[in-house]
Design a protein around this motif. Structure first.
Motif, PDB file in Angstrom:
ATOM      1  N   LEU A 154      21.261  37.391  69.347  1.00 45.86           N
ATOM      2  CA  LEU A 154      19.462  37.326  69.148  1.00 45.86           C
ATOM      3  C   LEU A 154      19.021  37.887  67.870  1.00 45.86           C
ATOM      4  O   LEU A 154      18.234  36.776  67.189  1.00 45.86           O
ATOM      5  CB  LEU A 154      19.004  38.742  70.596  1.00 45.86           C
ATOM      6  CG  LEU A 154      19.048  38.103  71.831  1.00 45.86           C
ATOM      7  CD1 LEU A 154      18.904  39.497  72.472  1.00 45.86           C
ATOM      8  CD2 LEU A 154      18.202  36.593  72.127  1.00 45.86           C
ATOM      9  N   VAL A 155      19.786  38.654  67.280  1.00 48.12           N
ATOM     10  CA  VAL A 155      19.445  38.910  66.031  1.00 48.12           C
ATOM     11  C   VAL A 155      19.110  38.178  64.524  1.00 48.12           C
ATOM     12  O   VAL A 155      18.268  37.575  64.645  1.00 48.12           O
ATOM     13  CB  VAL A 155      20.187  40.019  65.950  1.00 48.12           C
ATOM     14  CG1 VAL A 155      19.831  40.715  63.803  1.00 48.12           C
ATOM     15  CG2 VAL A 155      19.614  41.425  66.164  1.00 48.12           C
ATOM     16  N   VAL A 156      20.342  37.081  65.039  1.00 50.01           N
ATOM     17  CA  VAL A 156      20.346  36.029  63.995  1.00 50.01           C
ATOM     18  C   VAL A 156      19.624  34.515  64.049  1.00 50.01           C
ATOM     19  O   VAL A 156      19.278  34.667  63.746  1.00 50.01           O
ATOM     20  CB  VAL A 156      22.012  35.766  63.943  1.00 50.01           C
ATOM     21  CG1 VAL A 156      22.122  33.591  63.731  1.00 50.01           C
ATOM     22  CG2 VAL A 156      23.019  36.115  63.873  1.00 50.01           C
ATOM     23  N   LEU A 157      19.361  34.419  66.019  1.00 52.96           N
ATOM     24  CA  LEU A 157      17.786  33.290  66.085  1.00 52.96           C
ATOM     25  C   LEU A 157      17.110  33.428  66.287  1.00 52.96           C
ATOM     26  O   LEU A 157      16.639  33.502  65.690  1.00 52.96           O
ATOM     27  CB  LEU A 157      18.699  33.304  67.772  1.00 52.96           C
ATOM     28  CG  LEU A 157      19.888  32.178  68.202  1.00 52.96           C
ATOM     29  CD1 LEU A 157      20.094  32.978  70.056  1.00 52.96           C
ATOM     30  CD2 LEU A 157      19.453  31.228  67.752  1.00 52.96           C
ATOM     31  N   ILE A 158      16.396  35.466  65.948  1.00 49.31           N
ATOM     32  CA  ILE A 158      15.303  35.537  65.814  1.00 49.31           C
ATOM     33  C   ILE A 158      14.997  36.135  64.080  1.00 49.31           C
ATOM     34  O   ILE A 158      13.665  35.455  63.361  1.00 49.31           O
ATOM     35  CB  ILE A 158      15.063  36.787  66.202  1.00 49.31           C
ATOM     36  CG1 ILE A 158      14.541  36.858  67.932  1.00 49.31           C
ATOM     37  CG2 ILE A 158      13.055  37.205  65.934  1.00 49.31           C
ATOM     38  CD1 ILE A 158      14.846  37.281  68.994  1.00 49.31           C
ATOM     39  N   LEU A 159      16.082  36.381  62.827  1.00 49.02           N
ATOM     40  CA  LEU A 159      15.730  36.424  61.782  1.00 49.02           C
ATOM     41  C   LEU A 159      16.975  35.637  61.370  1.00 49.02           C
ATOM     42  O   LEU A 159      16.874  35.018  59.547  1.00 49.02           O
ATOM     43  CB  LEU A 159      16.226  37.946  61.612  1.00 49.02           C
ATOM     44  CG  LEU A 159      15.832  39.246  62.269  1.00 49.02           C
ATOM     45  CD1 LEU A 159      16.441  40.234  61.732  1.00 49.02           C
ATOM     46  CD2 LEU A 159      14.224  39.664  61.862  1.00 49.02           C
ATOM     47  N   GLY A 160      17.314  34.618  61.923  1.00 53.03           N
ATOM     48  CA  GLY A 160      17.970  33.931  61.137  1.00 53.03           C
ATOM     49  C   GLY A 160      19.885  34.434  60.436  1.00 53.03           C
ATOM     50  O   GLY A 160      20.219  33.466  60.364  1.00 53.03           O
TER      51      GLY A 160
END
Length: 230
Positions: A154-160
């Motif tokens: 989720l962190v990667v998908l939201i923040l890149g």
């Protein structure tokens, strides 16, 4: 006379069945259906069509393999960026399915498998109590790493990309499941995302269920000890 006794017996049996209630049968059917929503059920069906049985070795390999996969998945998604969106969603989806599968399986084993055998007048036997507890602990740790994988995804998908160390994500999710504190998950990211609150909620619910099941298992394998004051 024999006819009257037989009729009386069946009447008594019907009355007894009515008095037994319906709650166990209701939830047994629900969890029987939910248990079919799993990858393991699909594998068991495929092996059955191939004429192969599900052995204890296969089950042990399945549990250990998924534990290793959950750890590797958390490392993989940690090193990915949002450019690999499809792969991230696949790993996230598999993690969700595995957590669901594990919880449903453990509830079935604890509550409903013995009840099903009793209804069918069959003896309920397991290979080993110690083995059952060990597999449960494997599942417990696996769930911790799958939730860590979901959080990192989720962190990667939201923040890149990730913005913290891998160990901090793992530690926060372990603490969330063990202590039922959602704040540790939010603090690990340093930012507030609506999806993280939802994930933390499911983590806490999973933690409560697995803790109760674990306690029941450990109490069940405690040896009988003679009391002096008895």
């Amino acid at each position: 006379t024999k006819v009257l006794i037989l009729i009386s017996y069946y009447k008594g049996d019907i009355i007894m069945n009515k008095q037994d209630g319906f709650i166990m049968d209701l939830w047994e059917k629900i969890f029987s259906f939910l248990s079919k929503i799993s990858i393991f059920t699909l594998l068991r069906f495929i092996r059955k069509r191939m004429g192969k049985e599900i052995t204890y070795t296969f089950v042990d390999s399945w549990v250990l393999g998924n534990l290793i996969l959950s750890i590797l998945s958390s490392i993989i998604v940690y090193n990915l960026t949002s450019e690999y969106e499809v792969l991230l969603f696949i790993i996230f989806g598999y993690g969700v399915l595995r957590v669901f599968e594990v919880i449903i399986y453990q509830i079935n084993v604890l509550l409903f498998d013995p009840y099903r055998c009793k209804k069918q007048n069959k003896p309920y036997k397991i290979k080993s109590k110690s083995r059952m507890v060990l597999l449960l602990l494997h599942n417990y740790v696996e769930i911790m790493f799958w939730y860590s994988t979901m959080m990192i995804t989720l962190v990667v998908l939201i923040l890149g990309k990730v913005d913290n160390s891998w160990m901090s994500y793992i530690r926060s999710n372990i603490l969330c499941i063990v202590t039922f504190d959602s704040n540790v998950v939010i603090e690990a990211t340093g930012k507030t995302f609506p999806y993280l609150y939802t994930l933390a909620f499911y983590e806490i619910m999973s933690g409560i269920i697995m803790t109760v099941i674990s306690l029941a298992r450990f109490v069940g394998i405690l040896p009988d000890v003679e009391e002096i004051d008895s």
